[in-house]
Design a protein around this motif. Structure first.
Motif, PDB file in Angstrom:
ATOM      1  N   SER A  36      81.478 -55.137  32.199  1.00  0.00           N
ATOM      2  CA  SER A  36      80.212 -55.780  31.854  1.00  0.00           C
ATOM      3  C   SER A  36      79.110 -55.080  32.636  1.00  0.00           C
ATOM      4  N   PRO A  37      77.883 -55.147  32.152  1.00  0.00           N
ATOM      5  CA  PRO A  37      76.798 -54.454  32.848  1.00  0.00           C
ATOM      6  C   PRO A  37      76.622 -55.001  34.267  1.00  0.00           C
ATOM      7  N   PRO A  38      76.323 -54.126  35.227  1.00  0.00           N
ATOM      8  CA  PRO A  38      76.102 -54.573  36.598  1.00  0.00           C
ATOM      9  C   PRO A  38      74.727 -55.222  36.736  1.00  0.00           C
ATOM     10  N   GLY A  39      74.513 -55.811  37.903  1.00  0.00           N
ATOM     11  CA  GLY A  39      73.198 -56.351  38.217  1.00  0.00           C
ATOM     12  C   GLY A  39      72.190 -55.223  38.367  1.00  0.00           C
ATOM     13  N   ARG A  40      70.963 -55.620  38.662  1.00  0.00           N
ATOM     14  CA  ARG A  40      69.898 -54.629  38.820  1.00  0.00           C
ATOM     15  C   ARG A  40      70.209 -53.665  39.969  1.00  0.00           C
ATOM     16  N   HIS A  41      70.905 -54.163  40.991  1.00  0.00           N
ATOM     17  CA  HIS A  41      71.316 -53.334  42.131  1.00  0.00           C
ATOM     18  C   HIS A  41      72.816 -53.470  42.331  1.00  0.00           C
ATOM     19  N   VAL A  42      73.465 -52.364  42.727  1.00  0.00           N
ATOM     20  CA  VAL A  42      74.877 -52.378  43.063  1.00  0.00           C
ATOM     21  C   VAL A  42      74.996 -52.160  44.569  1.00  0.00           C
ATOM     22  N   VAL A  43      75.636 -53.120  45.239  1.00  0.00           N
ATOM     23  CA  VAL A  43      75.844 -53.049  46.684  1.00  0.00           C
ATOM     24  C   VAL A  43      77.339 -52.862  46.920  1.00  0.00           C
ATOM     25  N   GLN A  44      77.678 -51.760  47.580  1.00  0.00           N
ATOM     26  CA  GLN A  44      79.074 -51.462  47.888  1.00  0.00           C
ATOM     27  C   GLN A  44      79.279 -51.543  49.389  1.00  0.00           C
ATOM     28  N   VAL A  45      80.290 -52.297  49.802  1.00  0.00           N
ATOM     29  CA  VAL A  45      80.641 -52.422  51.213  1.00  0.00           C
ATOM     30  C   VAL A  45      81.879 -51.571  51.464  1.00  0.00           C
ATOM     31  N   CYS A  46      81.804 -50.691  52.447  1.00  0.00           N
ATOM     32  CA  CYS A  46      82.934 -49.829  52.768  1.00  0.00           C
ATOM     33  C   CYS A  46      84.033 -50.649  53.420  1.00  0.00           C
ATOM     34  N   ARG A  47      85.264 -50.463  52.922  1.00  0.00           N
ATOM     35  CA  ARG A  47      86.421 -51.180  53.451  1.00  0.00           C
ATOM     36  C   ARG A  47      87.418 -50.230  54.104  1.00  0.00           C
ATOM     37  N   ALA A  48      87.037 -48.978  54.331  1.00  0.00           N
ATOM     38  CA  ALA A  48      87.949 -48.016  54.951  1.00  0.00           C
ATOM     39  C   ALA A  48      88.179 -48.367  56.422  1.00  0.00           C
ATOM     40  N   GLU A  49      89.225 -47.797  56.994  1.00  0.00           N
ATOM     41  CA  GLU A  49      89.655 -48.159  58.342  1.00  0.00           C
ATOM     42  C   GLU A  49      88.567 -47.968  59.399  1.00  0.00           C
ATOM     43  N   ALA A  50      87.836 -46.865  59.327  1.00  0.00           N
ATOM     44  CA  ALA A  50      86.813 -46.618  60.349  1.00  0.00           C
ATOM     45  C   ALA A  50      85.739 -47.704  60.320  1.00  0.00           C
ATOM     46  N   CYS A  51      85.324 -48.110  59.131  1.00  0.00           N
ATOM     47  CA  CYS A  51      84.332 -49.171  59.041  1.00  0.00           C
ATOM     48  C   CYS A  51      84.929 -50.517  59.452  1.00  0.00           C
ATOM     49  N   GLN A  52      86.213 -50.741  59.123  1.00  0.00           N
ATOM     50  CA  GLN A  52      86.853 -51.984  59.548  1.00  0.00           C
ATOM     51  C   GLN A  52      86.884 -52.077  61.065  1.00  0.00           C
ATOM     52  N   ALA A  53      87.120 -50.954  61.724  1.00  0.00           N
ATOM     53  CA  ALA A  53      87.163 -50.943  63.187  1.00  0.00           C
ATOM     54  C   ALA A  53      85.797 -51.243  63.796  1.00  0.00           C
ATOM     55  N   ARG A  54      84.744 -51.100  62.987  1.00  0.00           N
ATOM     56  CA  ARG A  54      83.389 -51.327  63.479  1.00  0.00           C
ATOM     57  C   ARG A  54      82.784 -52.614  62.906  1.00  0.00           C
ATOM     58  N   GLY A 103      79.586 -46.824  60.965  1.00  0.00           N
ATOM     59  CA  GLY A 103      80.034 -48.032  60.283  1.00  0.00           C
ATOM     60  C   GLY A 103      79.607 -49.294  61.001  1.00  0.00           C
ATOM     61  N   PRO A 104      79.686 -50.413  60.349  1.00  0.00           N
ATOM     62  CA  PRO A 104      80.061 -50.534  58.948  1.00  0.00           C
ATOM     63  C   PRO A 104      78.941 -50.036  58.036  1.00  0.00           C
ATOM     64  N   SER A 105      79.374 -49.412  56.947  1.00  0.00           N
ATOM     65  CA  SER A 105      78.424 -48.789  56.032  1.00  0.00           C
ATOM     66  C   SER A 105      78.382 -49.507  54.688  1.00  0.00           C
ATOM     67  N   VAL A 106      77.215 -49.411  54.072  1.00  0.00           N
ATOM     68  CA  VAL A 106      76.961 -50.026  52.776  1.00  0.00           C
ATOM     69  C   VAL A 106      76.191 -49.012  51.942  1.00  0.00           C
ATOM     70  N   ARG A 107      76.507 -48.957  50.645  1.00  0.00           N
ATOM     71  CA  ARG A 107      75.698 -48.153  49.728  1.00  0.00           C
ATOM     72  C   ARG A 107      74.980 -49.127  48.810  1.00  0.00           C
ATOM     73  N   VAL A 108      73.671 -48.965  48.709  1.00  0.00           N
ATOM     74  CA  VAL A 108      72.854 -49.760  47.801  1.00  0.00           C
ATOM     75  C   VAL A 108      72.322 -48.794  46.759  1.00  0.00           C
ATOM     76  N   ASP A 109      72.792 -48.977  45.521  1.00  0.00           N
ATOM     77  CA  ASP A 109      72.482 -48.036  44.448  1.00  0.00           C
ATOM     78  C   ASP A 109      72.921 -46.643  44.916  1.00  0.00           C
ATOM     79  N   ASP A 110      72.022 -45.744  45.245  1.00  0.00           N
ATOM     80  CA  ASP A 110      72.410 -44.402  45.686  1.00  0.00           C
ATOM     81  C   ASP A 110      72.077 -44.126  47.147  1.00  0.00           C
ATOM     82  N   GLN A 111      71.739 -45.154  47.909  1.00  0.00           N
ATOM     83  CA  GLN A 111      71.351 -44.980  49.313  1.00  0.00           C
ATOM     84  C   GLN A 111      72.434 -45.542  50.227  1.00  0.00           C
TER      85      GLN A 111
END
Length: 164
Positions: A72-90, A130-138
């Motif tokens: 289904s179409p995403p919202g106006r913004h896509v927010v991705q939260v990193c779940r990799a080990e390095a970010c989990q450690a932080r 970390g922890p890192s987040v991508r908002v759209d392309d940033q």
């Protein structure tokens, strides 16, 4: 006005025809459809299946296996939260719980106001910050629950366009 992100069977078929000759064409086709329409439209599944000689279940299976694909179409913004080990450690686990509670959605869901789609991602290449987040392309680093809240407030604040 015709939005280029609105899908039609003809547009889907054009994407399929451009890629169906490739070995393992299903994944490139799914990526092309998502790139063009921001999601893989449900109505595209039978067209893909017929074009590639697959069953609808096989196409659905691939779409559902890879979390990258949206149905289904995403919202106006896509927010991705990193779940990799390095970010989990932080502190990413705390951040992801906060993000879900703040937005009132789980991963692969969109807020009721259609503003924000929350997704998990496994490494943004920003491990030292970390922890890192991508908002759209940033990509943003060292995201705290407080800075996440400020980010969400900013995303939901839309400037009004005054026509005059």
């Amino acid at each position: 006005m015709n939005d280029s992100r609105e899908w039609t069977p003809q547009a889907v078929q054009a994407e399929i025809d451009a890629l169906k000759h490739k070995p393992g064409a299903l994944l490139p086709i799914l990526h092309a459809l998502q790139d063009r329409f921001d999601h893989v439209p449900e109505g595209a599944v039978p067209i893909i299946a017929e074009s590639l000689g697959l069953t609808r279940a096989e196409v659905h299976g691939v779409i559902s296996f890879y979390h990258h694909f949206r149905t289904s179409p995403p919202g106006r913004h896509v927010v991705q939260v990193c779940r990799a080990e390095a970010c989990q450690a932080r502190g990413a686990r705390t951040l992801e719980a906060h993000a879900q509670a703040t937005l009132g959605v789980g991963y692969h869901q969109t807020t009721a106001d259609r503003e924000i789609t929350l997704e998990a991602v496994y490494c943004l290449g920003n491990c030292a910050c970390g922890p890192s987040v991508r908002v759209d392309d940033q990509i943003l680093g060292r995201v705290t629950p407080e800075s996440f809240d400020a980010l969400v407030d900013e995303l939901r604040t839309q400037p009004l366009e005054v026509l005059g």
